[in-house]
Design a protein around this motif. Structure first.
Motif, short mmCIF file in Angstrom:
data_model
loop_
_atom_site.label_atom_id
_atom_site.label_comp_id
_atom_site.label_asym_id
_atom_site.label_seq_id
_atom_site.Cartn_x
_atom_site.Cartn_y
_atom_site.Cartn_z
N VAL A 5 0.86 -1.18 0.00
CA VAL A 5 0.00 0.00 0.00
C VAL A 5 0.90 1.23 0.00
N LYS A 6 0.85 2.01 -1.07
CA LYS A 6 1.76 3.13 -1.22
C LYS A 6 1.14 4.41 -0.66
N GLY A 7 2.01 5.34 -0.24
CA GLY A 7 1.56 6.62 0.27
C GLY A 7 2.42 7.07 1.43
N GLU A 8 2.69 8.37 1.49
CA GLU A 8 3.52 8.93 2.57
C GLU A 8 2.79 8.88 3.90
N SER A 9 1.52 9.29 3.87
CA SER A 9 0.72 9.35 5.11
C SER A 9 -0.36 8.28 5.08
N LEU A 10 -1.00 8.09 6.23
CA LEU A 10 -2.08 7.10 6.30
C LEU A 10 -3.25 7.51 5.42
N LEU A 11 -3.56 8.80 5.36
CA LEU A 11 -4.63 9.26 4.49
C LEU A 11 -4.26 9.07 3.02
N ASP A 12 -2.98 9.22 2.69
CA ASP A 12 -2.52 8.90 1.33
C ASP A 12 -2.76 7.42 1.03
N LYS A 13 -2.45 6.57 1.99
CA LYS A 13 -2.65 5.12 1.81
C LYS A 13 -4.14 4.80 1.64
N ARG A 14 -4.98 5.51 2.39
CA ARG A 14 -6.43 5.31 2.25
C ARG A 14 -6.88 5.64 0.83
N ARG A 15 -6.37 6.75 0.30
CA ARG A 15 -6.69 7.11 -1.08
C ARG A 15 -6.16 6.06 -2.07
N TYR A 16 -4.96 5.53 -1.78
CA TYR A 16 -4.33 4.56 -2.68
C TYR A 16 -5.15 3.27 -2.77
N VAL A 17 -5.58 2.74 -1.61
CA VAL A 17 -6.34 1.48 -1.67
C VAL A 17 -7.67 1.70 -2.38
N ARG A 18 -8.26 2.88 -2.18
CA ARG A 18 -9.53 3.17 -2.84
C ARG A 18 -9.36 3.19 -4.36
N GLN A 19 -8.25 3.76 -4.80
CA GLN A 19 -8.03 3.93 -6.25
C GLN A 19 -7.44 2.69 -6.92
N HIS A 20 -6.64 1.90 -6.20
CA HIS A 20 -5.87 0.84 -6.85
C HIS A 20 -6.17 -0.58 -6.35
N LEU A 21 -6.69 -0.72 -5.14
CA LEU A 21 -6.84 -2.07 -4.57
C LEU A 21 -8.28 -2.38 -4.15
N ASP A 22 -9.23 -1.66 -4.71
CA ASP A 22 -10.61 -1.83 -4.25
C ASP A 22 -11.19 -3.20 -4.59
#
Length: 344
Positions: A35-52
């Protein structure tokens, strides 16, 4: 005999199954892509966009069900955090989940995410999308027990706000934040009782209120726009004044999903509202009962604070979580339904 996995291709995803007050928690331990992203909120956006696709595979049938709830353990950028977590459900990714924090407090110790646990209580710092949540886990003779937690500052966004609810006309609600925003309203307004009425009738009322608030109220949160959305509606028994008796509620969240527990972030929001209205004092402990299962959490305001321009309180919620098993999931490539489905 230990069951072996059947012949299969592709990745395996390992989970631990738990429940808190009847509300399920599927904790994903391994098998997820990075799960990529600097911050936890970045990671939340990443899973929504790429791993849903994986959320749907794990939450929906045939591996889950309409009301399944999940937690994905991820790295946190906060030095003081013992673990980071992303929450998932039938509609997406929530920002706070009290029943999950209670369960993850135990799991963090039992699975060695916290080094050298202490008796009688071990602190576990859990980084949730809404911020750092401090859990305190009973620990004695190597065994974990009940958990209490201090959530992020909770505050009241609005009281006595009138919204037009489809099928019910004008309804007066309060809006309070306990790590997520909830509309709160007495179930009697709809001729319902949170412990006696049919769940489907309560869900219909709660869902209609959430939809009305979503379309008619502009929410804002002082620290992040990612937090400024209505998560659900809490129908109550109207017993907001402090007393020794338990007060019951039913939380309808995400896509008409029903919380089987009293709802940890919902209890946080209710305590903040009761404190705001002068109905409860600091350190007065109340019991909150699930209208669905009768399970209990306790909640109390322990400290005044601020969240941006809002007067806020730190709320302590306590409950118990239990293990129900462990699973390893596979996805066969020629399975047409492997991506998951829901029956509405």
């Amino acid at each position: 005999m230990h069951m072996q996995l059947p012949p299969h291709e592709g990745a395996e995803i390992s989970v631990v199954e738990m429940h808190t007050g009847g509300e399920p928690l599927r904790v994903i331990l391994s098998g997820y892509p990075e799960v990529k992203g600097e911050s936890l909120l970045d990671k939340r956006r990443y899973v929504r966009q790429h791993l849903d696709k994986l959320r749907r595979a794990l939450m929906f049938e045939p591996r889950g069900h309409y009301d399944m709830y999940g937690a994905l353990l991820v790295a946190s950028e906060l030095a003081e955090a013992d673990l980071g977590v992303l929450f998932m459900h039938n509609e997406g990714y929530s920002t706070m989940c009290g029943h999950a924090v209670v369960a993850l407090g135990r799991l963090a110790i039992d699975y060695g995410l916290v080094k050298e646990p202490r008796s009688p209580e071990t602190q576990v710092n859990i980084h949730c999308p809404c911020g750092l949540v401090k859990a305190f886990v009973e620990y004695s003779a190597g065994k974990t027990g009940g958990v209490r937690f201090h959530s992020v500052p909770a505050f009241v966004f609005a009281t006595d706000m009138t919204v037009t609810v489809e099928g019910f006309g004008e309804v007066t609600v309060d809006i309070s934040y306990g790590g997520a925003f909830y509309a709160l309203v007495d179930a009697q307004r709809f001729g319902l009782d949170v412990t006696q009425s049919r769940t489907r009738d309560l869900v219909a009322a709660g869902t209609a209120v959430t939809a009305a608030v979503k379309s008619q109220v502009k929410l804002h949160h002082p620290t992040s726009d990612d937090l400024a959305f209505i998560y659900g509606t809490i129908l109550t028994d109207g017993k907001d004044q402090y007393c020794n008796d338990a007060t019951a509620n039913l939380c309808v969240f995400a896509e008409a999903q029903v919380d089987r527990s009293p709802c940890g972030s919902g209890v946080t929001a209710r305590v903040a509202l009761q404190y705001h209205k002068g109905l409860i004092q600091l350190h007065q402990t109340r019991s909150f009962q699930s209208g669905a299962t009768g399970s209990l959490f306790t909640g109390k305001a322990v400290q005044e604070t601020r969240c941006g321009d809002f007067k806020a309180v730190v709320v302590e919620v306590a409950g118990r979580a239990f293990y129900t098993g462990a699973s390893t999931f596979i996805q066969e490539p020629d399975d047409r339904l492997t991506g998951g489905f829901l029956l509405s």
